[in-house]
Write a protein that holds these residues in place. Structure first.
Motif, short mmCIF file in Angstrom:
data_model
loop_
_atom_site.label_atom_id
_atom_site.label_comp_id
_atom_site.label_asym_id
_atom_site.label_seq_id
_atom_site.Cartn_x
_atom_site.Cartn_y
_atom_site.Cartn_z
N LEU A 1 43.17 -28.11 -45.84
CA LEU A 1 43.52 -27.22 -44.74
C LEU A 1 42.54 -26.06 -44.77
N MET A 2 41.77 -25.87 -43.70
CA MET A 2 40.84 -24.75 -43.62
C MET A 2 41.32 -23.79 -42.55
N GLY A 3 41.36 -22.49 -42.88
CA GLY A 3 41.91 -21.51 -41.97
C GLY A 3 40.92 -20.44 -41.56
N ARG A 4 41.41 -19.51 -40.76
CA ARG A 4 40.60 -18.37 -40.37
C ARG A 4 40.47 -17.40 -41.55
N PRO A 5 39.43 -16.54 -41.50
CA PRO A 5 39.24 -15.60 -42.61
C PRO A 5 40.49 -14.77 -42.89
N TRP B 1 16.49 -30.84 -39.04
CA TRP B 1 17.12 -29.55 -39.37
C TRP B 1 16.09 -28.44 -39.31
N ARG B 2 14.91 -28.68 -39.87
CA ARG B 2 13.86 -27.66 -39.84
C ARG B 2 13.46 -27.32 -38.41
N GLU B 3 13.59 -28.29 -37.52
CA GLU B 3 13.17 -28.07 -36.13
C GLU B 3 14.28 -27.56 -35.23
N LEU B 4 15.52 -27.50 -35.75
CA LEU B 4 16.67 -27.07 -34.95
C LEU B 4 16.75 -25.55 -34.92
N SER B 5 16.67 -24.98 -33.73
CA SER B 5 16.69 -23.52 -33.60
C SER B 5 18.08 -22.95 -33.90
N PRO B 6 18.15 -21.86 -34.68
CA PRO B 6 19.44 -21.19 -34.89
C PRO B 6 19.76 -20.17 -33.81
N GLY B 7 18.94 -20.13 -32.75
CA GLY B 7 19.19 -19.16 -31.68
C GLY B 7 18.83 -17.75 -32.14
N ASP B 8 19.69 -16.79 -31.78
CA ASP B 8 19.38 -15.40 -32.09
C ASP B 8 20.04 -14.92 -33.39
N ALA B 9 20.49 -15.85 -34.23
CA ALA B 9 21.22 -15.48 -35.44
C ALA B 9 20.30 -14.83 -36.46
N PRO B 10 20.66 -13.66 -36.98
CA PRO B 10 19.88 -13.04 -38.05
C PRO B 10 20.22 -13.68 -39.39
N PRO B 11 19.38 -13.46 -40.41
CA PRO B 11 19.65 -14.06 -41.73
C PRO B 11 20.66 -13.27 -42.54
N LEU B 12 21.84 -13.05 -41.99
CA LEU B 12 22.91 -12.31 -42.66
C LEU B 12 24.22 -13.08 -42.51
N GLN B 13 25.17 -12.81 -43.40
CA GLN B 13 26.50 -13.38 -43.21
C GLN B 13 27.15 -12.72 -42.01
N PHE B 14 27.61 -13.52 -41.07
CA PHE B 14 28.31 -12.97 -39.92
C PHE B 14 29.56 -12.24 -40.40
N PRO B 15 29.80 -11.00 -39.94
CA PRO B 15 30.98 -10.26 -40.42
C PRO B 15 32.27 -11.01 -40.13
N LEU B 16 33.02 -11.32 -41.16
CA LEU B 16 34.26 -12.06 -40.98
C LEU B 16 35.33 -11.13 -40.43
N PRO B 17 36.03 -11.54 -39.37
CA PRO B 17 37.06 -10.67 -38.79
C PRO B 17 38.21 -10.47 -39.76
N PRO B 18 38.88 -9.31 -39.70
CA PRO B 18 39.86 -8.97 -40.74
C PRO B 18 41.15 -9.75 -40.72
N GLY B 19 41.52 -10.39 -39.61
CA GLY B 19 42.80 -11.11 -39.57
C GLY B 19 43.96 -10.17 -39.33
#
Length: 557
Positions: free
Chosen positions: A523-527, A46-64
């Motif tokens: 059951l897991m859904g979209r935001p 896990w420590r060696e797995l790259s997260p790519g270009d993701a910043p250390p923030l919560q990705f903005p959840l789309p409003p639905g």
């Protein structure tokens, strides 16, 4: 990616061996022991797995999608309980409303009956361990005010006079908020937003429910306030950390509870106790007045006897309060389409190897739930396997780092005040590096984007809630309990992703195993699509036979 789950290598430890292990972790030689523990459990890849270009923030959840049937929260709550009559043995919110309306009983009589019952259940060798704090006289005064409003035909809402229990992780004015500890006894001066909304709706807060100490373990055994006993079989756990809330509702003492969920802590005990639990979208329900234990993954939310009960409570609790920054920018919550049982066009995302990585009875009951949904018109779409090792370590690093930081002032002064299982997890949280936490936050961002991409092709993802039904309480290890990471992993396997990404997830009873213990389906859904989860949950509920637990209280008759 092929489905893969790394085996849990940590030993099951209790008693003197657990004390020695914890003392070692907290000593000057603890660092190498901790590093070996996390390395053996799979942290290195896990420590060696790259997260790519993701910043250390919560990705903005789309409003639905916006509501197609806009209603006020009060109107939504009325709509939920009117959607379907419950069988007589289930004292739902709707049953309370009808009993009060028809003059069969009043809130004062209900309060007295419940307190008399609790005086028996919470004492002696048969103690259920469901409450930390109760104030019967205060509840009776609230019941008298409710009864007067009902007699005058001016109820505050459909919840007026309905009993509810609140997890002792939520501030209720006049009550201490212990977080399940033995040292935190500050009396709250102000209600948390969710408690204030309950009072404004006229609900009767029965008291503060027992919980896993600081919510740091999914088992439900508290070394200071006692093990919470499962109403289906008091020799089995309730799950945690909202253990008392789940047990109180399951036993029929009230149809509603408020829990909190940083790593399945609403959904796990809901599944093990045979009730419904909703972890709404991150920020959907304000956290104002909930002590910050794990702010990046934590949620407060409703638990209930039925889906209709949870829908009614969700309607009352959700929505911004102007104080919680996370809760501010969100679309209005709603129950659009809630009553529609025709699921034509609904796509169920399932990764079968993941779904089937559970006990046979759990898998069988959850497949029954899938059949109920497909019989109603939904279709199954196979989806990729989750990267469980990445999900596990990303979630573990975030939640344990945040809990360790929140408890740091007390661990510096008197770490021995915590139970041994809490001390183990807090030591791991303190062991994580700053670079680990940033790495985890970046992976959280990446995992959220990837899950959104998966859910562009499905409407919900369905799994068991837990991989096992409620295990037996290890009685010989009480009151301290044990460290059993195999059980913890089986309870948390399917729930972590919802906390990491902030996506909503609902646990609904799907039946029982051969021992008669409840099984939950998730059951897991979209935001911000809680309405869809609740709609599907009603379909599963309608197809599932109703049973009552061994401990079953009636308050209305």
């Amino acid at each position: 990616m092929a489905y893969q789950r790394n085996p849990v290598k940590a030993p099951r430890v209790s008693g003197l061996a657990l004390k020695a292990f914890v003392n070692t972790l907290e000593s000057s030689v603890g660092a190498p022991v901790l590093e070996k523990l996390v390395r053996d459990s799979g942290i290195t890849p896990w420590r060696e797995l790259s997260p790519g270009d993701a910043p250390p923030l919560q990705f903005p959840l789309p409003p639905g999608a916006p509501a197609t049937e806009p209603q006020s929260p009060a109107e939504q709550a009325v709509r939920a309980i009117a959607a379907r009559a419950s069988p007589p043995e289930r004292e739902t919110v709707g049953a309370f409303v009808r009993a009060y309306r028809d003059g069969q009983v009043d809130p004062v009589t209900v309060a007295r009956r419940l307190h008399a019952t609790l005086d028996t259940l919470e004492q002696g060798d048969a103690r259920m361990g469901m409450f930390i704090t109760r104030k019967p006289e205060e509840v009776l005064r609230a019941a008298e005010a409710s009864a007067e409003r009902l007699r005058a035909g001016r109820p505050l809402s459909v919840l007026d006079g309905v009993p509810v229990v609140v997890k002792d992780e939520v501030d209720v004015a006049g009550y201490p908020t212990t977080l399940g500890t033995r040292f935190r006894n500050q009396v709250a001066a102000v209600d948390a937003t969710v408690a204030a909304r309950l009072r404004a709706a006229g609900a009767l807060i029965l008291g503060k429910a027992n919980m896993q100490e600081i919510g740091i373990n999914p088992i439900g055994l508290n070394p200071h306030h006692g093990a919470v006993r499962n109403p289906w079989n008091r020799g089995h756990i309730t799950g945690g950390s909202s253990s008392g809330s789940a047990a109180v509702v399951a036993a029929g003492l009230c149809p509603l509870g408020v829990g909190a969920d940083g790593g399945g802590s609403i959904r796990i005990p809901a599944a093990l106790c045979g009730i419904v639990g909703l972890k709404a979208t991150w920020g959907r329900i304000p956290e104002t007045g909930v002590p910050p234990l794990c702010w990046n993954v934590g949620h407060v939310g409703p638990m209930g006897l039925t889906v209709d009960d949870v829908a009614a409570l969700y309607a009352v609790l959700a929505g911004p309060d102007g104080k919680d920054v996370v809760a501010q920018n969100q679309p209005a919550h709603h129950l659009s389409g809630y009553e529609r049982a025709d699921l034509t066009g609904i796509r169920l995302g399932i990764c079968w190897p993941y779904f089937e990585d559970a006990a046979p009875d759990v898998v069988a009951r959850c497949k029954d739930a899938v059949k109920a949904l497909t019989d109603a018109g939904a279709v199954v779409v196979e989806i990729p396997a989750p990267d469980l090792n990445t999900v596990l370590w990303t979630h573990s690093c975030i939640i344990l780092s945040e809990m360790a930081e929140s408890m740091l002032p007390h661990t510096r002064e008197r770490v021995s005040d915590f139970g041994l299982d809490s001390r183990t997890n807090l030591a791991i949280g303190r062991h994580f590096r700053a670079t680990d936490l940033v790495h985890a936050l970046r992976h959280r961002h990446r995992l959220t984007r990837e899950l959104l991409a998966v859910m562009s092709g499905v409407d919900v993802i369905i799994t068991p809630t837990t991989a096992i039904s409620a295990p037996a309480i290890p009685e010989s290890t009480l009151p301290e309990g044990e460290s059993n990471l195999q059980v913890a992993d089986a309870l948390m396997r399917f729930v972590r992703e919802g906390n990491l990404t902030g996506f909503p997830a609902l646990s609904v009873p799907a039946g029982h195993d051969r021992a008669g213990l409840p099984v939950g389906v998730q059951l897991m859904g979209r935001p911000f699509e809680e309405h869809l989860l609740l709609r599907l949950g009603r379909v599963v509920e309608s197809a599932t036979p109703v049973r009552t637990p061994s401990l079953h209280v009636t308050a209305l008759r």
